[in-house]
Design a protein around this motif. Structure first.
Motif, short mmCIF file in Angstrom:
data_model
loop_
_atom_site.label_atom_id
_atom_site.label_comp_id
_atom_site.label_asym_id
_atom_site.label_seq_id
_atom_site.Cartn_x
_atom_site.Cartn_y
_atom_site.Cartn_z
N GLY A 196 0.84 -1.19 0.00
CA GLY A 196 0.00 0.00 0.00
C GLY A 196 0.87 1.23 0.00
O GLY A 196 1.97 1.23 0.58
N TYR A 197 0.40 2.31 -0.64
CA TYR A 197 1.24 3.50 -0.81
C TYR A 197 0.62 4.77 -0.24
O TYR A 197 1.33 5.74 0.03
N GLU A 198 -0.67 4.83 -0.05
CA GLU A 198 -1.33 6.02 0.47
C GLU A 198 -2.36 5.63 1.52
O GLU A 198 -3.06 4.62 1.36
N PRO A 199 -2.49 6.38 2.62
CA PRO A 199 -1.68 7.57 2.95
C PRO A 199 -0.31 7.21 3.52
O PRO A 199 0.57 8.05 3.64
N PHE A 200 -0.11 5.93 3.89
CA PHE A 200 1.18 5.49 4.40
C PHE A 200 1.71 4.36 3.54
O PHE A 200 0.94 3.51 3.08
N ARG A 201 3.01 4.34 3.35
CA ARG A 201 3.62 3.29 2.54
C ARG A 201 3.93 2.08 3.42
O ARG A 201 4.53 2.21 4.49
N PHE A 202 3.56 0.91 2.95
CA PHE A 202 3.83 -0.31 3.69
C PHE A 202 3.76 -1.49 2.73
O PHE A 202 3.26 -1.38 1.60
N ILE A 203 4.31 -2.61 3.19
CA ILE A 203 4.14 -3.88 2.48
C ILE A 203 3.62 -4.90 3.47
O ILE A 203 3.77 -4.74 4.70
N VAL A 204 3.00 -5.94 2.96
CA VAL A 204 2.58 -7.07 3.78
C VAL A 204 3.38 -8.28 3.30
O VAL A 204 3.37 -8.62 2.11
N GLY A 205 4.11 -8.89 4.21
CA GLY A 205 4.92 -10.05 3.86
C GLY A 205 4.10 -11.31 3.82
O GLY A 205 2.96 -11.36 4.29
#
Length: 301
Positions: A234-243
């Motif tokens: 995910g990039y908006e509103p916060f950037r993250f990945i799910v492993g």
């Protein structure tokens, strides 16, 4: 009559390597105090070889530096020295060594280890029996003096030894070695290495650099192995990945393998570890949350 060039032939774990020898004393083993190093053996000197060029051939004697050295069928005592005959096999730590090119047995007098001249003798690397973990193998090469007549090998000769060691270490077959005018490059544009593979390569380079006429430069890249790790992003509103482990990671977090997330951007993930950088390209659209990563495109450090 031209004398045969003596060589130390080493067999370990079903693999064999050979290195030409100069006249003089060579200390063989697996660590500090050795100038001919067999990686994977106990990290200590095993025996010393004294090669003497005489009329009609090369003679040799061996001195055991510990108590488990077997020559032929004879177990040597520590510090015991005997002549070495052509065809005799030296055994220790699951390793077999033979000195090729001997024309006749050495004399029967006891030889002590000597050092003459100020040139550096090489390190022999026979990489067999490495594990696949990500720990660095402790390979040590002690600088010993060679005879004054020893000839420093050429860049091409060092490059060929490097290729042989890479093959014996079971590193990628496309690991390129390119001798240039002022450097020898290894690993440039080759397949990325695991950390265990990088450790093997650095052990090889460190040893051969001791007697190379030009520096050996590591141009290889390292793969994080995280190409299949990202399940969603995910990039908006916060950037993250799910492993694939179900956890959510943000920039600055470290994954279980020790790689730290440097940057999360649409379509790619950049990670670092110990100065190495790897970029994983993702198949996600800008909104994220789609199929897993497709491939790894590592970058050099």
């Amino acid at each position: 009559m031209r004398l045969a060039t003596p060589a130390l032939r080493v067999t370990k774990g079903g693999r064999t390597s050979s290195l030409s020898l100069e006249s003089g004393t060579h200390v063989v083993g697996g660590g500090f105090g050795c100038d001919l190093v067999i990686v994977g053996t106990s990290p200590e000197p095993a025996f010393s070889l004294l090669l003497t060029k005489e009329t009609g051939g090369i003679s040799a004697s061996i001195s055991a530096l510990r108590e488990d050295i077997i020559v032929g069928d004879r177990l040597l005592k520590q510090n015991e020295s005997i002549p070495l005959c052509a065809g005799q096999t030296i055994r220790f730590d699951g390793t077999e060594c033979q000195v090729e090119g001997l024309r006749r047995p050495a004399g029967r007098r006891r030889h002590k280890m000597i050092a003459a001249g100020m040139l550096v003798v090489a390190a022999l690397l026979l990489l067999g029996g490495f594990g696949n973990d990500e720990t660095t193998i402790n390979t040590a090469v002690s600088l010993k003096a060679a005879t004054p007549t020893a000839i420093r090998p050429s860049s091409e000769a060092i490059a060929e030894e490097l290729r042989q060691a890479i093959r014996l270490a079971q590193l990628p077959a496309d690991m390129m070695v390119e001798p240039l005018a002022t450097e020898i490059h290894v690993g440039e544009n080759s397949s990325p290495l695991t950390f265990a593979g990088r450790a093997k390569l650095r052990d090889i380079i460190d040893a051969l650099n001791r007697r190379s006429p030009v520096p050996i430069v590591d141009k290889s890249s390292v793969s994080s192995g995280l190409g299949g790790f990202v399940a969603a992003a995910g990039y908006e509103p916060f950037r993250f990945i799910v492993g694939v482990d179900g956890r959510r990671y943000h920039e600055g977090d470290a994954v279980a393998s020790g790689w730290q997330i440097v940057k999360i951007a649409p379509g790619q993930l950049t990670v670092s570890r110990n100065g190495d950088i790897d970029t994983i390209y993702l198949d996600f659209p800008k909104g994220g949350m789609n199929p897993p990563a497709r491939s790894v495109e590592p970058q050099g450090h």
